[in-house]
Write a protein that holds these residues in place. Structure first.
Motif, PDB file in Angstrom:
ATOM      1  N   GLY A  64       1.513   6.139 -10.651  1.00  0.00           N
ATOM      2  CA  GLY A  64       0.454   5.897  -9.588  1.00  0.00           C
ATOM      3  C   GLY A  64       0.516   4.441  -9.159  1.00  0.00           C
ATOM      4  O   GLY A  64       1.616   3.712  -9.515  1.00  0.00           O
ATOM      5  N   ASP A  65      -0.494   4.211  -8.432  1.00  0.00           N
ATOM      6  CA  ASP A  65      -0.502   2.795  -7.912  1.00  0.00           C
ATOM      7  C   ASP A  65      -1.931   2.135  -8.378  1.00  0.00           C
ATOM      8  O   ASP A  65      -3.017   2.277  -7.641  1.00  0.00           O
ATOM      9  N   MET A  66      -1.562   1.770  -9.493  1.00  0.00           N
ATOM     10  CA  MET A  66      -2.843   1.133 -10.012  1.00  0.00           C
ATOM     11  C   MET A  66      -3.020  -0.355  -9.819  1.00  0.00           C
ATOM     12  O   MET A  66      -4.338  -0.922  -9.995  1.00  0.00           O
ATOM     13  N   ALA A  67      -1.901  -0.890  -9.658  1.00  0.00           N
ATOM     14  CA  ALA A  67      -1.987  -2.417  -9.579  1.00  0.00           C
ATOM     15  C   ALA A  67      -0.897  -2.666  -8.421  1.00  0.00           C
ATOM     16  O   ALA A  67       0.395  -2.323  -8.801  1.00  0.00           O
ATOM     17  N   TYR A  68      -1.215  -3.395  -7.458  1.00  0.00           N
ATOM     18  CA  TYR A  68      -0.011  -3.725  -6.526  1.00  0.00           C
ATOM     19  C   TYR A  68       0.284  -5.290  -6.528  1.00  0.00           C
ATOM     20  O   TYR A  68      -0.607  -6.136  -6.594  1.00  0.00           O
ATOM     21  N   GLY A  69       1.843  -5.580  -6.280  1.00  0.00           N
ATOM     22  CA  GLY A  69       2.109  -6.938  -6.303  1.00  0.00           C
ATOM     23  C   GLY A  69       2.361  -7.389  -7.539  1.00  0.00           C
ATOM     24  O   GLY A  69       2.036  -6.871  -8.785  1.00  0.00           O
ATOM     25  N   GLU A  74       0.644  -1.210  -0.131  1.00  0.00           N
ATOM     26  CA  GLU A  74       0.074   0.009  -0.005  1.00  0.00           C
ATOM     27  C   GLU A  74       0.701   1.191  -0.143  1.00  0.00           C
ATOM     28  O   GLU A  74       0.777   2.171   0.852  1.00  0.00           O
ATOM     29  N   ARG A  75       1.928   1.069  -0.949  1.00  0.00           N
ATOM     30  CA  ARG A  75       2.615   2.212  -0.911  1.00  0.00           C
ATOM     31  C   ARG A  75       1.974   3.493  -1.802  1.00  0.00           C
ATOM     32  O   ARG A  75       2.272   3.734  -2.822  1.00  0.00           O
ATOM     33  N   ALA A  76       0.903   3.955  -1.109  1.00  0.00           N
ATOM     34  CA  ALA A  76       0.304   5.025  -1.724  1.00  0.00           C
ATOM     35  C   ALA A  76       0.705   6.111  -1.937  1.00  0.00           C
ATOM     36  O   ALA A  76       1.575   6.649  -1.431  1.00  0.00           O
ATOM     37  N   LEU A  77       0.076   6.877  -2.979  1.00  0.00           N
ATOM     38  CA  LEU A  77       0.563   8.108  -3.481  1.00  0.00           C
ATOM     39  C   LEU A  77      -0.117   9.145  -2.729  1.00  0.00           C
ATOM     40  O   LEU A  77      -1.306   9.295  -3.197  1.00  0.00           O
ATOM     41  N   ASN A 123       2.315   2.647 -13.903  1.00  0.00           N
ATOM     42  CA  ASN A 123       2.280   1.967 -12.587  1.00  0.00           C
ATOM     43  C   ASN A 123       3.521   1.771 -11.885  1.00  0.00           C
ATOM     44  O   ASN A 123       4.535   1.062 -12.310  1.00  0.00           O
ATOM     45  N   ALA A 124       3.727   2.178 -10.520  1.00  0.00           N
ATOM     46  CA  ALA A 124       5.061   2.303  -9.839  1.00  0.00           C
ATOM     47  C   ALA A 124       5.632   0.599  -9.552  1.00  0.00           C
ATOM     48  O   ALA A 124       6.600   0.451 -10.056  1.00  0.00           O
ATOM     49  N   ASP A 125       4.534  -0.050  -9.313  1.00  0.00           N
ATOM     50  CA  ASP A 125       5.180  -1.481  -9.198  1.00  0.00           C
ATOM     51  C   ASP A 125       5.580  -2.058 -10.481  1.00  0.00           C
ATOM     52  O   ASP A 125       6.712  -2.863 -10.312  1.00  0.00           O
ATOM     53  N   VAL A 132      13.132   2.734  -5.922  1.00  0.00           N
ATOM     54  CA  VAL A 132      12.750   2.859  -7.160  1.00  0.00           C
ATOM     55  C   VAL A 132      11.366   3.257  -7.295  1.00  0.00           C
ATOM     56  O   VAL A 132      10.954   4.047  -8.152  1.00  0.00           O
ATOM     57  N   HIS A 133      10.218   2.305  -6.714  1.00  0.00           N
ATOM     58  CA  HIS A 133       8.932   2.666  -6.677  1.00  0.00           C
ATOM     59  C   HIS A 133       8.615   3.996  -6.242  1.00  0.00           C
ATOM     60  O   HIS A 133       7.947   4.589  -6.965  1.00  0.00           O
ATOM     61  N   GLU A 134       8.920   4.428  -5.113  1.00  0.00           N
ATOM     62  CA  GLU A 134       8.915   5.922  -4.717  1.00  0.00           C
ATOM     63  C   GLU A 134       9.335   6.741  -5.762  1.00  0.00           C
ATOM     64  O   GLU A 134       8.650   7.901  -5.849  1.00  0.00           O
ATOM     65  N   MET A 135      10.484   6.655  -6.146  1.00  0.00           N
ATOM     66  CA  MET A 135      11.137   7.620  -7.169  1.00  0.00           C
ATOM     67  C   MET A 135      10.102   8.045  -8.215  1.00  0.00           C
ATOM     68  O   MET A 135      10.347   8.977  -8.809  1.00  0.00           O
ATOM     69  N   THR A 136       9.785   6.652  -8.599  1.00  0.00           N
ATOM     70  CA  THR A 136       8.788   6.814  -9.825  1.00  0.00           C
ATOM     71  C   THR A 136       7.677   7.790  -9.678  1.00  0.00           C
ATOM     72  O   THR A 136       7.190   8.268 -10.545  1.00  0.00           O
ATOM     73  N   HIS A 137       7.289   7.718  -8.423  1.00  0.00           N
ATOM     74  CA  HIS A 137       6.186   8.655  -8.257  1.00  0.00           C
ATOM     75  C   HIS A 137       6.572  10.188  -8.511  1.00  0.00           C
ATOM     76  O   HIS A 137       5.702  10.908  -8.866  1.00  0.00           O
ATOM     77  N   LEU A 138       7.687  10.455  -7.633  1.00  0.00           N
ATOM     78  CA  LEU A 138       7.818  11.684  -7.659  1.00  0.00           C
ATOM     79  C   LEU A 138       8.688  12.094  -9.010  1.00  0.00           C
ATOM     80  O   LEU A 138       8.438  13.483  -9.338  1.00  0.00           O
TER      81      LEU A 138
END
Ligand SMILES: [Zn+2]
Length: 232
Positions: free
Chosen positions: A187-192, A13-16, A210-212, A176-182
């Protein structure tokens, strides 16, 4: 913290978040952006202004203890190296099945541009401020980290410090995931893994935002073949 081998990987749930901005709710995916024109106008303004931290030689590590600082710095260093390797991979083998696996039919140039922006933000002099959050600061939810688009910060949660250095949901991968947000507006459209793979197959354009998908692309980067004598 107790390591918890054998337990199921917690839900990602690494939400933005657009946290603590009156009138704004969390932004989870691109489709909701259209409903928040003011929020995105604000973000555009913030993005246009040169960030104060861009001038600093190292990221600020607010609220992190010495042990956490070592893990964070190491995770950033490894994340930068692996993202660099992912870019080199993409340049060398843009039609490799690994690219298709995580991004479907998205043109590799699009992926490369977003990954390159992410790599830029991973450079030591450009890294955003990092906070080491308590469980409470992370909303008492099983999250690895939270990127705040307004403040341009990343809060690393207790789960991050329990993560491994390699494989899925590794500390460098979370960075890496968080840096793609910034850096790349993901976004976080699909997790896992399963959901990210399905997104790449069914909706490649969304997978490329999608960050993941970026996280797993980097985490599972195949070894590049060395120069093969005799190969055509
Ligand atoms: Zn996220």
């Amino acid at each position: 913290m107790v390591s918890r081998p054998g337990l199921q990987t917690p839900r990602h749930e690494r939400a933005l978040f657009l946290a603590r901005v009156p009138g704004l709710t969390s932004v989870m995916d691109a489709s909701r952006r259209r409903s928040l024109p003011l929020a995105w106008a604000l973000l555009a303004l913030l993005a246009a202004a040169p960030p104060a931290w861009a001038k600093g030689p190292q990221p600020a590590l607010a609220s992190c203890d010495a042990k956490q600082e070592i893990l964070v710095q190491h995770a950033f260093t490894v994340a930068e190296r692996r993202t660099e390797a992912a870019l080199a991979f993409l340049d060398a083998e843009p039609y490799h099945p690994h690219v298709r696996e995580w991004f479907g039919t998205t043109p590799h140039q699009k992926i490369r541009a977003r990954l390159a922006r992410t790599r830029e933000l991973l450079r030591p002099e450009r890294r955003p401020p990092v906070l080491c959050g308590t469980a409470e600061a992370c909303g008492n939810r099983p999250v690895f980290a939270v990127a705040n688009l307004v403040r341009r910060t990343v809060t690393l949660c207790p789960l991050f410090f329990n993560a491994r250095n390699e494989g899925a949901d590794s500390r460098p991968g979370v960075i890496v995931h968080e840096m793609t947000h910034l850096a790349a507006g993901t976004g976080d459209m699909a997790y896992g893994r399963t959901n990210a793979l399905a997104l790449a197959r069914k909706e490649p354009d969304r997978a490329a935002l999608n960050a993941d998908n970026y996280e797993y692309f980097v985490e599972f980067l195949p070894e590049r073949r060395a120069a093969r004598p005799g190969a055509r």
